[in-house]
Design a protein around this motif. Structure first.
Motif, PDB file in Angstrom:
ATOM      1  N   LEU A  69     128.430 -65.703 -30.438  1.00 28.85           N
ATOM      2  CA  LEU A  69     127.022 -65.529 -30.482  1.00 28.85           C
ATOM      3  C   LEU A  69     126.365 -65.371 -29.075  1.00 28.85           C
ATOM      4  CD1 LEU A  69     124.620 -64.876 -32.321  1.00 28.85           C
ATOM      5  CD2 LEU A  69     124.436 -67.509 -32.667  1.00 28.85           C
ATOM      6  N   GLU A  70     126.848 -66.346 -28.463  1.00 33.63           N
ATOM      7  CA  GLU A  70     126.152 -66.391 -26.721  1.00 33.63           C
ATOM      8  C   GLU A  70     126.504 -65.113 -26.105  1.00 33.63           C
ATOM      9  OE1 GLU A  70     126.874 -68.889 -22.820  1.00 33.63           O
ATOM     10  OE2 GLU A  70     127.552 -69.702 -24.556  1.00 33.63           O
ATOM     11  N   GLU A  71     127.766 -64.465 -26.346  1.00 35.87           N
ATOM     12  CA  GLU A  71     128.218 -63.276 -25.766  1.00 35.87           C
ATOM     13  C   GLU A  71     127.156 -62.120 -26.096  1.00 35.87           C
ATOM     14  OE1 GLU A  71     132.819 -63.891 -24.688  1.00 35.87           O
ATOM     15  OE2 GLU A  71     132.323 -63.498 -26.646  1.00 35.87           O
ATOM     16  N   LEU A  72     127.144 -62.189 -27.596  1.00 38.28           N
ATOM     17  CA  LEU A  72     126.341 -60.894 -28.142  1.00 38.28           C
ATOM     18  C   LEU A  72     125.100 -60.914 -27.657  1.00 38.28           C
ATOM     19  CD1 LEU A  72     126.756 -59.421 -31.458  1.00 38.28           C
ATOM     20  CD2 LEU A  72     124.556 -60.424 -31.090  1.00 38.28           C
ATOM     21  N   ILE A  73     124.506 -62.247 -27.629  1.00 38.47           N
ATOM     22  CA  ILE A  73     122.968 -62.342 -27.352  1.00 38.47           C
ATOM     23  C   ILE A  73     122.843 -61.980 -25.875  1.00 38.47           C
ATOM     24  CG2 ILE A  73     121.347 -63.935 -26.764  1.00 38.47           C
ATOM     25  CD1 ILE A  73     122.055 -65.479 -29.461  1.00 38.47           C
ATOM     26  N   SER A  74     123.739 -62.270 -24.953  1.00 31.92           N
ATOM     27  CA  SER A  74     123.690 -61.755 -23.644  1.00 31.92           C
ATOM     28  C   SER A  74     123.829 -60.215 -23.479  1.00 31.92           C
ATOM     29  CB  SER A  74     124.866 -62.295 -22.669  1.00 31.92           C
ATOM     30  OG  SER A  74     124.752 -63.631 -22.748  1.00 31.92           O
ATOM     31  N   ILE A  75     124.672 -59.699 -24.285  1.00 31.34           N
ATOM     32  CA  ILE A  75     125.007 -58.140 -24.097  1.00 31.34           C
ATOM     33  C   ILE A  75     123.596 -57.555 -24.586  1.00 31.34           C
ATOM     34  CG2 ILE A  75     126.079 -56.329 -25.323  1.00 31.34           C
ATOM     35  CD1 ILE A  75     128.579 -58.126 -25.139  1.00 31.34           C
ATOM     36  N   ALA A  76     123.033 -57.926 -25.801  1.00 29.87           N
ATOM     37  CA  ALA A  76     121.985 -57.672 -26.339  1.00 29.87           C
ATOM     38  C   ALA A  76     121.036 -57.517 -25.105  1.00 29.87           C
ATOM     39  CB  ALA A  76     121.388 -58.489 -27.724  1.00 29.87           C
ATOM     40  N   ARG A  77     120.526 -58.611 -24.648  1.00 33.23           N
ATOM     41  CA  ARG A  77     119.591 -58.679 -23.560  1.00 33.23           C
ATOM     42  C   ARG A  77     119.528 -57.477 -22.438  1.00 33.23           C
ATOM     43  NH1 ARG A  77     120.178 -60.405 -18.800  1.00 33.23           N
ATOM     44  NH2 ARG A  77     122.006 -61.905 -19.183  1.00 33.23           N
ATOM     45  N   VAL A  78     121.060 -57.361 -22.162  1.00 28.49           N
ATOM     46  CA  VAL A  78     121.268 -56.558 -20.991  1.00 28.49           C
ATOM     47  C   VAL A  78     121.019 -54.824 -21.495  1.00 28.49           C
ATOM     48  CG1 VAL A  78     122.914 -55.479 -19.600  1.00 28.49           C
ATOM     49  CG2 VAL A  78     122.713 -57.874 -19.684  1.00 28.49           C
ATOM     50  N   ILE A  79     121.356 -54.474 -22.941  1.00 30.38           N
ATOM     51  CA  ILE A  79     121.173 -53.180 -23.286  1.00 30.38           C
ATOM     52  C   ILE A  79     119.836 -53.059 -24.148  1.00 30.38           C
ATOM     53  CG2 ILE A  79     123.647 -52.794 -23.467  1.00 30.38           C
ATOM     54  CD1 ILE A  79     123.512 -53.125 -26.382  1.00 30.38           C
ATOM     55  N   HIS A  80     119.119 -54.095 -23.921  1.00 26.88           N
ATOM     56  CA  HIS A  80     117.655 -54.080 -24.670  1.00 26.88           C
ATOM     57  C   HIS A  80     117.784 -53.683 -26.159  1.00 26.88           C
ATOM     58  CE1 HIS A  80     116.033 -54.395 -20.683  1.00 26.88           C
ATOM     59  NE2 HIS A  80     116.829 -53.132 -20.373  1.00 26.88           N
ATOM     60  N   ALA A  81     118.743 -54.502 -26.591  1.00 28.75           N
ATOM     61  CA  ALA A  81     118.605 -54.186 -28.185  1.00 28.75           C
ATOM     62  C   ALA A  81     118.527 -55.550 -29.048  1.00 28.75           C
ATOM     63  CB  ALA A  81     120.242 -53.830 -28.389  1.00 28.75           C
ATOM     64  N   ASP A  82     118.188 -55.410 -30.535  1.00 25.71           N
ATOM     65  CA  ASP A  82     118.095 -56.509 -30.897  1.00 25.71           C
ATOM     66  C   ASP A  82     119.350 -57.000 -31.573  1.00 25.71           C
ATOM     67  OD1 ASP A  82     117.253 -58.210 -33.143  1.00 25.71           O
ATOM     68  OD2 ASP A  82     116.240 -57.139 -34.166  1.00 25.71           O
ATOM     69  N   PRO A  83     119.705 -58.603 -31.188  1.00 30.59           N
ATOM     70  CA  PRO A  83     121.065 -59.033 -31.515  1.00 30.59           C
ATOM     71  C   PRO A  83     121.315 -58.787 -32.988  1.00 30.59           C
ATOM     72  CG  PRO A  83     119.571 -60.680 -30.226  1.00 30.59           C
ATOM     73  CD  PRO A  83     118.682 -59.490 -30.653  1.00 30.59           C
ATOM     74  N   ALA A  84     120.354 -58.885 -33.988  1.00 28.03           N
ATOM     75  CA  ALA A  84     120.433 -58.631 -35.490  1.00 28.03           C
ATOM     76  C   ALA A  84     121.306 -57.190 -35.709  1.00 28.03           C
ATOM     77  CB  ALA A  84     119.392 -58.711 -36.162  1.00 28.03           C
ATOM     78  N   GLU A  85     120.861 -56.326 -34.655  1.00 25.14           N
ATOM     79  CA  GLU A  85     121.331 -54.836 -34.875  1.00 25.14           C
ATOM     80  C   GLU A  85     122.778 -54.856 -34.360  1.00 25.14           C
ATOM     81  OE1 GLU A  85     118.009 -51.629 -34.776  1.00 25.14           O
ATOM     82  OE2 GLU A  85     118.602 -52.248 -32.947  1.00 25.14           O
ATOM     83  N   LEU A  86     122.968 -55.677 -33.309  1.00 21.74           N
ATOM     84  CA  LEU A  86     124.353 -55.797 -32.757  1.00 21.74           C
ATOM     85  C   LEU A  86     125.402 -56.195 -34.016  1.00 21.74           C
ATOM     86  CD1 LEU A  86     123.186 -54.971 -30.055  1.00 21.74           C
ATOM     87  CD2 LEU A  86     124.879 -56.443 -28.947  1.00 21.74           C
ATOM     88  N   ILE A  87     124.777 -57.225 -34.400  1.00 25.34           N
ATOM     89  CA  ILE A  87     125.489 -58.133 -35.544  1.00 25.34           C
ATOM     90  C   ILE A  87     126.013 -57.148 -36.722  1.00 25.34           C
ATOM     91  CG2 ILE A  87     125.402 -59.839 -37.328  1.00 25.34           C
ATOM     92  CD1 ILE A  87     123.874 -61.541 -35.061  1.00 25.34           C
ATOM     93  N   ALA A  88     124.796 -56.406 -36.900  1.00 26.39           N
ATOM     94  CA  ALA A  88     124.796 -55.290 -38.260  1.00 26.39           C
ATOM     95  C   ALA A  88     125.810 -54.382 -37.946  1.00 26.39           C
ATOM     96  CB  ALA A  88     123.394 -54.732 -38.331  1.00 26.39           C
ATOM     97  N   SER A  89     126.257 -53.921 -36.684  1.00 18.11           N
ATOM     98  CA  SER A  89     127.003 -52.800 -36.166  1.00 18.11           C
ATOM     99  C   SER A  89     128.476 -53.504 -35.988  1.00 18.11           C
ATOM    100  CB  SER A  89     126.754 -52.182 -34.917  1.00 18.11           C
ATOM    101  OG  SER A  89     126.828 -53.165 -33.817  1.00 18.11           O
ATOM    102  N   LEU A  90     128.700 -54.844 -36.162  1.00 21.53           N
ATOM    103  CA  LEU A  90     130.113 -55.195 -36.220  1.00 21.53           C
ATOM    104  C   LEU A  90     130.890 -54.623 -37.206  1.00 21.53           C
ATOM    105  CD1 LEU A  90     129.517 -58.875 -35.327  1.00 21.53           C
ATOM    106  CD2 LEU A  90     130.256 -57.429 -33.583  1.00 21.53           C
ATOM    107  N   PRO A  91     131.994 -54.127 -36.914  1.00 19.73           N
ATOM    108  CA  PRO A  91     132.951 -53.552 -38.004  1.00 19.73           C
ATOM    109  C   PRO A  91     133.600 -54.686 -38.971  1.00 19.73           C
ATOM    110  CG  PRO A  91     134.198 -53.729 -35.994  1.00 19.73           C
ATOM    111  CD  PRO A  91     132.751 -54.154 -35.671  1.00 19.73           C
ATOM    112  N   ASP A  92     133.347 -55.884 -38.511  1.00 21.02           N
ATOM    113  CA  ASP A  92     133.796 -56.980 -39.529  1.00 21.02           C
ATOM    114  C   ASP A  92     132.982 -58.034 -39.135  1.00 21.02           C
ATOM    115  OD1 ASP A  92     135.085 -58.960 -40.846  1.00 21.02           O
ATOM    116  OD2 ASP A  92     137.005 -58.625 -40.220  1.00 21.02           O
ATOM    117  N   PRO A  93     132.299 -58.580 -40.194  1.00 25.36           N
ATOM    118  CA  PRO A  93     131.339 -59.827 -39.945  1.00 25.36           C
ATOM    119  C   PRO A  93     132.161 -61.058 -39.196  1.00 25.36           C
ATOM    120  CG  PRO A  93     130.875 -59.006 -42.138  1.00 25.36           C
ATOM    121  CD  PRO A  93     132.174 -58.247 -41.633  1.00 25.36           C
TER     122      PRO A  93
END
Length: 98
Positions: A69-93
């Motif tokens: 989750l920490e990596e995902l939030i860091s990535i979301a911050r840099v690409i200016h995306a909502d972490p929830a959208e990144l989570i939604a796009s994971l091919p497997d939860p």
């Protein structure tokens, strides 16, 4: 404010809209992180520099390794995306390690 011993709340997985540009790229076969990087026009080396996540680790995530989750939030911050959208796009939860 949360105490240092408290665990984060539950992670809710929403669905990425089918007309979202990232969803379109994924539908044509792009891995989820590559699709997000393409949408944000961020190179892998830029993402590594700005998140502090090594390029090799980002490449592994892009190829389907699990992500914290920490990596995902860091990535979301840099690409200016909502972490929830990144989570939604994971091919497997199950790829998300909370």
């Amino acid at each position: 404010m949360r105490g240092t011993c408290e665990q984060p709340g539950p992670i809710f997985r929403q669905q990425l809209a089918k007309d979202h540009p990232v969803a379109s790229m994924m539908a044509t076969g792009d891995p989820w992180l590559l699709a997000w990087r393409g949408q944000a026009l961020v190179r892998l080396d830029q993402l590594a520099r700005d998140t502090g996540i090594p390029v090799v680790r980002l490449f592994d995530i892009e190829r389907g390794e699990s992500i914290t989750l920490e990596e995902l939030i860091s990535i979301a911050r840099v690409i200016h995306a909502d972490p929830a959208e990144l989570i939604a796009s994971l091919p497997d939860p199950a790829l998300l390690i909370a």
